[in-house]
Every structure is written in C-alpha cells, then in structure tokens.
Design a protein around this motif. Structure first.
Motif, mmCIF file in Angstrom:
data_model
loop_
_atom_site.group_PDB
_atom_site.id
_atom_site.type_symbol
_atom_site.label_atom_id
_atom_site.label_comp_id
_atom_site.label_asym_id
_atom_site.label_seq_id
_atom_site.Cartn_x
_atom_site.Cartn_y
_atom_site.Cartn_z
ATOM 1 N N ASP A 86 11.239 23.272 -12.191
ATOM 2 C CA ASP A 86 9.877 23.687 -12.534
ATOM 3 C C ASP A 86 9.896 24.871 -13.496
ATOM 4 O OD1 ASP A 86 8.748 21.695 -11.030
ATOM 5 O OD2 ASP A 86 8.323 22.973 -9.289
ATOM 6 N N LEU A 125 10.561 23.544 -16.927
ATOM 7 C CA LEU A 125 9.386 22.824 -17.436
ATOM 8 C C LEU A 125 8.259 23.789 -17.791
ATOM 9 C CD1 LEU A 125 9.444 19.757 -15.008
ATOM 10 C CD2 LEU A 125 10.030 19.779 -17.444
ATOM 11 N N ARG A 147 7.607 12.525 -11.603
ATOM 12 C CA ARG A 147 7.978 13.836 -11.060
ATOM 13 C C ARG A 147 8.068 14.871 -12.184
ATOM 14 N NH1 ARG A 147 11.946 11.948 -8.716
ATOM 15 N NH2 ARG A 147 10.849 11.464 -6.773
ATOM 16 N N LEU A 148 8.683 14.492 -13.293
ATOM 17 C CA LEU A 148 8.805 15.409 -14.417
ATOM 18 C C LEU A 148 7.443 15.762 -15.001
ATOM 19 C CD1 LEU A 148 11.417 15.985 -16.885
ATOM 20 C CD2 LEU A 148 9.373 15.067 -17.965
ATOM 21 N N GLY A 194 5.696 18.314 -12.883
ATOM 22 C CA GLY A 194 6.213 19.648 -13.117
ATOM 23 C C GLY A 194 5.779 20.222 -14.444
ATOM 24 N N SER A 215 6.758 19.981 -9.582
ATOM 25 C CA SER A 215 7.283 18.613 -9.654
ATOM 26 C C SER A 215 7.146 17.873 -8.327
ATOM 27 C CB SER A 215 8.753 18.630 -10.086
ATOM 28 O OG SER A 215 9.520 19.436 -9.210
#
Length: 529
Positions: free
Chosen positions: A10, A13, A213-214, A217, A223
């Motif tokens: 995270d 990101l 999930r990406l 995040g 995420s």
C-alpha cells in the motif's frame, strides 16, 4: 503468455498514486496532451494520431525533460518504450525500479538510456455514477493495441463499454453488503465501495483478483478493502446474503461443444473474461434464476447479459420465463440487437483474430459460430440490463422491454426511483390512487403537433428528459390531467373536473385515466407530491 500478475505494498501504491496525480496523468490531462483528433481516434483503437502528439510533445528534449504525460502515455497507453531517465523523472517517488518491483513494467537494463516497456495497462479512468463523479487509475492487462498482437486467454480486461454501462445503471443507495460477481480488475467493486459497508468480489481468475487487489490499494489506499474470493459464479458465497449484487459476467455466447466448439477453441482459445463455458445463454439464465439465493430481503441484483432470440419464440417470453423461475421482481431492458453474423464478427475480432491476420482461423471461427446459432434456431442476439429484486412478499414486477435509443446516464437513480414507484403503486388500489396528490417531474415536457390551420393539436406527446427519455402519446384528457398535477388537487378531483369540462361521464374518464396514471407514476413522469 501472460506476465506475472502485479502486486505492491500500500505504501508503494500511495507513492505511485501521488506521482500519477502530480504528472497530470488523468483523463483530462491526457486529452489535453493528445488533442481532440487523437483522443477520438484512440477511442477507435487507432493510435497513430496519439503517437504523433506524443512525439510532438517530446520534441528534441533530453529524456529527463520530457512532459510526464507524454512519457506515461507512450508507456502505458500506446505500447511504446521510454528511456529509464524519462520514467524516473515522470514518477520521482516511484521510479523505474518501483514499477519493476510491482510488476507494472520491464526494463532492458539499468542505464538511463535503457528502454522500459509496460507489463500492464495503467490508464486514467473517470466516470459519473448515481453517487457522483469518480477519478481513478485502473491497472489491467495490456490490450491488443499496446501488445501489438492478440491477447492472452487469461487476459484481465480494463474498464470497457460494458463496465461503464453497468457502473452507470447500478443503483447507489447506501447498503450494507455488496457482491461483485466476476469482479475482473475490480471496477464495479471500486464504485460499490463508495456506498457500501463491505464489498465481496469473486472471480474464477486468480490473476483478476490480483489486479482487483492492486486497484484497491492504488485508489483507496487499502489493498485489502475488498473481500476477494476465488471461485465460479455463486459458489464462493453460498449461504450468504447481500443487499446488492452487481455482475458483468462472462456472458458472451461462444460455441463450446462438438465440431463448432473445437473450431473456435483452436482458432481463438477460451477467454476467461468473456466465455463462461456454457452452451448458448445458459450462464445468464442460471444467474438470473439462482441469484435470489444470495439476496437479502429487499436486496437487488443488477447485471448485464446476452440472450438468444430463437425462431418462433418471442424473446420477452423466453427471458420472462427466467424471471418467473427466479421468484424475484424482474425488469429487463434490451439495449442492443445483433444478427448472428454481426455477433460472430464482433467477438472474433475481440479475441485478436482478423481476416487479414489469420484468414483460415477467421473463416473457421466464423463458420463455427454460425453453425452453433443455427443448431438452436437463433435469429438474433440481444444485449441488455437485468434488474432483479427480492420482494418482502410475492413478486409483483415482471417487465421486459426494448429501448435501443439514447438514455440519460447515469441511469441508476432513475431505475431506483422506478422500482420505488412500482412498490408505491402495488400498495395502492384505484381508490387510493384517486385520493393521491401527484406532481409532474421537473424533466417532463409536452409536445403538441398541429395540422396547419387547425385550432387543436392532433398529437400530444408527454416527453421525459431524464432516464430512458420515454415519450407517451396522450389523449386530450390525459394531457389535461398531467398539466393539472401540481400537488394541490387529488387525482380524483382533477378527473372529475375534466369530466365536467368535456361534459362526459366521470366514471368513464376515471376508467380511461387511471391505468395511464399508473404508467406515468411507474416511469417517473408523475410522482407523489
């Protein structure tokens, strides 16, 4: 062959999100860089004008001085390579090494002049749903334009036209639990997160769940914002209940059995994001008939789908039978209709096969699709929106209609209001409706058509400006009633006044007007004051 699915912390990101915003790598920022001509061409999958615009922006400057938008657009949107120095300058907090660690890019070497290319599509995204405007970045697999060739069978799709349609038609009332069935890159889960207590996303593709999930995040800073589960259809959530289910399922009707199935498989492969592995439209049928098992009382399901028009069987009867079997309130709006040849062409091209690139594969797949449709007497294929609701009592809504014209997006609020109006009407007898005080919705107008020289109109149309943009041909009495609905008088009082004005029987006027009034309330022309 696909590259490994991307993944990042995270914190990484968050740094990337800040870099992308600072670089103005947004829908508006990229459109400003490209200009109108190149932007519109890119929507048609034509990249030459956009590449020319990028080259003009870069000019003869050193890579470290490139416009960050040009660097990122060339890398992620156009399938081009950029020098490390340009990418490090465009994403100072993330850098090339950060993209490499996340699996978002690959590099030829560690030098400033070494080339970097994208491993995924990372595109700015903006939309307006029933909750308002959003502006995000979405990671998905590289499309055919950026790959320079056909996509892989485990391709994870970004936000295409169908995704945007579903996002815009979904009702956005605050709810507890939402299920995004077939979440893909997570676009519907992101939209749902804004008005839901929790979001569960399911998919048969572990690769798709990694992208979801990406994207959580990258855009939400967490995420783990979604409960992501691997599995087919409703299996991962068996026994659970949701207030809202949204699904853009793999609804494409693809040959899967016999010689036709083998021909398509050999020519194209099986694409997870679009092919559910079922014959005909069975996948959509099964989803419609079984989704009620996971809907909480009063819960709603909204999904997209294809259905077959078979010779001698009206599509409304066929799809209506699915609604009957579901035990739910059901409303189906058919938005598009393709003949079997158009449908085959659309999805063969979608898989990256063209008559120029692979004449034999094109012909084999085309013929297989036509044979498959002919085996079931399919004359056309419909596409549309399915809205289902688990009523507190017996199901009372079964509506199948065709609306291929333009609509006023986002449609979600209109659909929600129409469902609420249906429930309001279902609880009221004709006597109750006569006692009701109604008002005209603010988007409603009246059109009158007269023959030149005649004092009175021969056609009156009550027109809706919002939602589905319906037009209703109104009798003189109905037009008069609608014009008088300002909330002051009850429907029965207005009907009585119209009967007296035209010197006709009041009971006959009420009998004429009440069904029409119900329809106008249901469709949002009139509403309780």
């Amino acid at each position: 062959m696909s590259t490994p699915a991307p993944a990042a912390s995270d914190a990484a990101l968050a740094a990337l999100r800040g870099d992308l915003a600072a670089a103005s790598f947004t829908v508006d920022g990229v459109a400003d860089l490209f200009g109108d001509l190149a932007t519109q061409a890119l929507y048609r999958e034509q990249a030459v004008p956009a590449r020319r615009a990028v080259e003009a922006a870069v000019g003869g400057s050193a890579p470290a001085g490139w416009d960050p938008r040009a660097t990122l657009a060339r890398l992620f949107l156009l399938g081009g390579q950029v020098p490390r120095a340009a990418l490090d300058a465009a994403l100072p907090a993330t850098g090339t090494d950060g993209l490499l660690r996340a699996g978002l890019a690959v590099a030829a070497g560690a030098g400033d002049d070494d080339a970097v290319r994208a491993a995924v599509d990372l595109a700015p995204y903006t939309a307006t749903d029933a909750s308002g405007d959003v502006s995000w970045w979405l990671a998905s697999d590289l499309g055919e334009l950026a790959r320079g060739g056909a996509i892989a069978t485990d391709h994870v799709l970004g936000a295409g036209g169908a995704s945007l349609t579903l996002a815009q038609v979904t009702m956005r009332d605050p709810v507890g639990r939402v299920l995004d069935l077939g979440t893909g890159c997570g676009i519907q889960a992101l939209h749902a997160h804004r008005h839901a207590g929790s979001v569960v996303g399911t998919d048969i593709s572990a690769r798709a769940l990694a992208f979801a999930r990406l994207n959580a995040g990258l855009n939400l800073g967490d995420s783990g914002a979604f409960d992501l589960r691997l599995g087919s259809m409703l299996e991962p959530v068996a026994g659970e209940r949701f207030d809202l289910v949204v699904s853009n399922p793999p609804f494409v009707i693809t040959p899967h059995s016999g010689a036709a199935g083998r021909a398509v498989h050999d020519a194209l492969g099986d694409f997870e994001y679009r092919d559910g592995g079922r014959a005909g439209d069975d996948l959509v049928r099964d989803l419609v008939t079984h989704v009620g098992a996971v809907l909480a009382p009063g819960g709603t399901a909204q999904l997209l789908g294809n259905w077959e028009h078979r010779r001698g069987e009206p599509w409304q009867d066929r799809v209506g039978a699915w609604l009957d079997a579901s035990g739910l309130d059901g409303w189906v709006i058919q938005r598009e209709l393709l003949d079997p040849a158009e449908y085959a062409e659309t999805w063969i091209r979608d898989g990256g096969t063209t008559p120029d690139r692979d004449p034999a594969g094109w012909a084999a797949a085309y013929g297989a699709w036509l044979d498959d449709f002919a085996s079931r007497d399919v004359e056309a294929i419909g596409f549309g929106i399915v809205t289902l609701r688990r009523p507190e009592g017996a199901a009372t809504l079964r509506r199948t209609e065709e609306h291929t014209g333009s609509v006023r997006q986002p449609l979600g609020a209109h659909l929600a209001a129409s469902l609420a109006a249906h429930a309001w009407l279902a609880a009221r007898s004709d006597a109750d409706l006569l006692d009701a005080h109604l008002e005209v919705a603010p988007d409603v107008t009246e059109e009158r058509y007269l023959t030149p020289g005649m004092p009175d109109p021969n056609v009156v149309v009550i027109r809706q400006g919002d939602g589905l943009g319906r037009g209703v041909h109104a009798s003189t009495a109905l037009a008069a009633l609608v014009g008088a609905c300002d909330g002051e008088l009850a429907v029965g009082q207005i009907a009585g006044a119209i009967a007296a004005l035209f010197d006709v029987d009041a009971a006959a006027v009420r009998a004429e007007l009440l069904p029409a009034v119900r329809g106008l309330v249901r469709d949002g022309f009139l509403r309780p004051a």
